[in-house]
Design an enzyme around this catalytic site. Structure first.
Site, PDB file in Angstrom:
ATOM      1  N   ASP A  43       0.826  -1.208   0.000  1.00 50.70           N
ATOM      2  CA  ASP A  43       0.000   0.000   0.000  1.00 50.70           C
ATOM      3  C   ASP A  43       0.852   1.247   0.000  1.00 50.70           C
ATOM      4  O   ASP A  43       1.986   1.254   0.491  1.00 50.70           O
ATOM      5  CB  ASP A  43      -0.866   0.048   1.260  1.00 50.70           C
ATOM      6  CG  ASP A  43      -0.007   0.279   2.500  1.00 50.70           C
ATOM      7  OD1 ASP A  43       0.600  -0.689   2.992  1.00 50.70           O
ATOM      8  OD2 ASP A  43       0.108   1.443   2.944  1.00 50.70           O
TER       9      ASP A  43
ATOM     10  N   GLY B 156       5.051  -0.142   5.355  1.00 48.70           N
ATOM     11  CA  GLY B 156       4.080  -0.437   4.321  1.00 48.70           C
ATOM     12  C   GLY B 156       4.750  -0.726   2.992  1.00 48.70           C
ATOM     13  O   GLY B 156       5.863  -1.266   2.963  1.00 48.70           O
ATOM     14  N   GLU B 157       4.065  -0.409   1.888  1.00 52.07           N
ATOM     15  CA  GLU B 157       4.556  -0.628   0.512  1.00 52.07           C
ATOM     16  C   GLU B 157       4.570  -2.108   0.124  1.00 52.07           C
ATOM     17  O   GLU B 157       4.781  -2.437  -1.037  1.00 52.07           O
ATOM     18  CB  GLU B 157       5.988  -0.082   0.310  1.00 52.07           C
ATOM     19  CG  GLU B 157       6.158   1.384   0.538  1.00 52.07           C
ATOM     20  CD  GLU B 157       7.608   1.852   0.318  1.00 52.07           C
ATOM     21  OE1 GLU B 157       8.457   1.034  -0.088  1.00 52.07           O
ATOM     22  OE2 GLU B 157       7.880   3.040   0.557  1.00 52.07           O
ATOM     23  N   GLY B 158       4.410  -3.006   1.112  1.00 59.06           N
ATOM     24  CA  GLY B 158       4.547  -4.435   0.853  1.00 59.06           C
ATOM     25  C   GLY B 158       5.864  -4.994   1.372  1.00 59.06           C
ATOM     26  O   GLY B 158       6.145  -6.190   1.227  1.00 59.06           O
TER      27      GLY B 158
END
Lengths: 352, 352
Positions: A179, A321-323
């Site tokens: 995300d 985040g970001e994965g």
């Protein structure tokens, strides 16, 4: 109501994972050349991969992709984050330019990076890695009105599902959710409270790093939103529309599409965890295809994972985040599958 | 006393890691395109890799090798394990035949497997992957006499060091310690108690899985051994000779050789942790080159890691040994190095 119908159809495609395959994997683990149970959580992981694939040993997932879903948030107006909204678009550009943490970690574990703009508020240049499916330029402020309407939530969800289906069609056999969205831990906290019934004090945290004053304001905002909408967990799409973000919706779609296709899905942190609660509401069996990559430092993560019945694989204090945290767990899934497929049996050992 | 002198020389080659490089890595982390501190333990890992290599960013360790050190144990006569001694040799053959958990996991993370026989009691066929440097065919029962003499302990240690040096010479830039030896959690518990001063109740566990009765007997055996030898932690080689195993000695050698060469060393479970206490006694700075791959389910592991000042990267309830838990942490070290080397700076983001 076209998109809402499509969401229902997708949720209906999620069948229970194959528990008999999981049982066969556990039996196989008892016969492998090692003391029973000595590989701990790696054995559970292997059994769950067997259930997801219906095969013992499960295939080794060798073509992983992270889908980074991006959107902006009207609630940012309330001052819940110190970062300006423009950072969302700047980070999306950074994902495309290979300069973010998610890029470095994806390369390290051999995964593809796919970026999905479902609701960024700033214009972005085109890029081959960027899929643009902007439902609207960010949500409304959930503490004052619904973040979006049901049709928008359904469209964003189906956009995530479509991206996942396209990746699976091109050979991807392991999905990781990611995300980007300045302010997105506020809707995540609201979603976690709505689905678990736990108060905002237990689900709202410091996100990317806010001070005590902003944390107190943020909790108040989540409380206001819950009081305003009185979310009904039996109407998951309604909860998502009232309280969620466009990227939360898209991640729920990635999860449902992965589960419907029998592809394992590794969750990143609290944004993904909150989206998984939406997916669970729509299709309770979807949790059988989910792996909690890590335990985010954000308090809502532990609350959500408990409700999902998932035990996190890593606990590294990540809150980016970001994965990133989901990707770091990919090698554990690959190893768990290989152990089941490649080890000799205890009875084959030559004891002289 | 030739070998004891060589151990002292090797220990003297371990210089303190470069704390200024660690500091520069931490500063760089603050400047990268992410909220400060948001990568948690991955940031600490990157800083420690910088200290080990003296470089910012640290090189990405891409050629990892696990050294599985194998030996047998006289204390097995006391009934501390349900497995027969012959399993040690059978598992060494299994490592050579690619059928063990360590092989599957090494392939999964892209690491080489090297096997070192420093004291197996059963004859073994030759194999290209097996280095034979058998100091003696297993130790004596530590609860009745010294497990070995000082010269034997020093020879086994230098044999581990030689294997590590050979691997480093052939390009290996990341070492993982592994072990095989039926009965070897008993000497590990004795070593942990000797170096930390904690009682056998806190350091002795179920190993590969023993019942309450055997656990009680095993604790008694460790108590007897400590009472018999009165080990002096200021004489680490003496403690190792009295209480250790040949594979524990070899692992201490792998650690010292890695540290002396500035190569990061990832520890597996309690056998490796207890060997690291020996290495710490001989060369206190060696802990600066060590990474705790995981927290073993064996209770002595947590006690040893606390004394070493190391925080485990994984906590998966593993209790197999062989190097499995150390190997599973390798992708985390690689990702930590890549993050420092490949991410854009916050100041380079285009905020429109």
């Amino acid at each position: 109501m076209a998109f809402e119908e499509r969401v229902k159809e997708l949720a209906g495609d999620v069948i229970p994972p194959d528990e008999r395959a999981a049982e066969r994997a556990r039996e196989r683990h008892l016969a492998l050349a090692k003391p029973p149970g000595s590989l701990g959580a790696i054995e559970d992981l292997g059994a769950k991969l067997a259930a997801v694939s219906g095969k013992v040993p499960p295939p080794v997932p060798g073509d992983a992709a992270v889908v980074v879903c991006a959107g902006d948030h009207g609630v940012l107006e309330r001052g819940v984050s110190p970062w300006p909204r423009e950072v969302t678009a700047a980070m999306v550009a950074n994902f495309c330019g290979d300069g973010a943490a998610v890029n470095a970690i994806a390369k390290s574990v051999g995964a593809r990076v796919s970026v999905l703009d479902v609701g960024v508020a700033t214009d972005l240049p085109r890029h081959p890695r960027l899929r643009t499916a902007r439902v609207r330029p960010g949500t409304d402020d959930l503490s004052r009105k619904p973040a979006m309407n049901r049709e928008e939530a359904a469209r964003a969800l189906m956009s995530g599902a479509g991206t996942a289906e396209e990746l699976i069609g091109s050979g991807v056999d392991l999905l990781v959710t990611g995300d980007m969205g300045i302010g997105n831990t506020t809707p995540a906290a609201a979603l976690v409270s709505a689905f678990t019934g736990r108060p905002p004090q237990e689900t709202t945290g410091r996100g990317t790093g806010i001070n005590d004053e902003t944390l107190s304001l943020k909790r108040g905002v989540v409380e206001e939103a819950l009081a305003l909408h009185g979310p009904d967990p039996d109407d998951p799409l309604g909860v998502l529309a009232a309280l969620g973000g466009l990227e939360h919706a898209a991640i729920a779609g990635v999860i449902l599409a992965g589960a419907a296709a029998g592809v394992p899905v590794v969750l990143d942190g609290v944004i993904s965890n909150s989206a998984a609660l939406v997916a669970q509401g729509l299709a309770p069996d979807s949790t059988g295809y989910l792996f909690a990559g890590h335990l985010s430092a954000e308090p809502g993560a532990a609350v959500a994972l408990e409700h999902l019945g998932l035990r996190p694989l890593l606990d590294l204090g990540l809150r980016l985040g970001e994965g990133t945290g989901g990707l770091l767990a990919v090698p554990l899934l690959q190893a768990a599958a290989r152990v089941l497929g490649e080890m000799a049996l205890l009875e084959d050992l030559d004891l002289g």
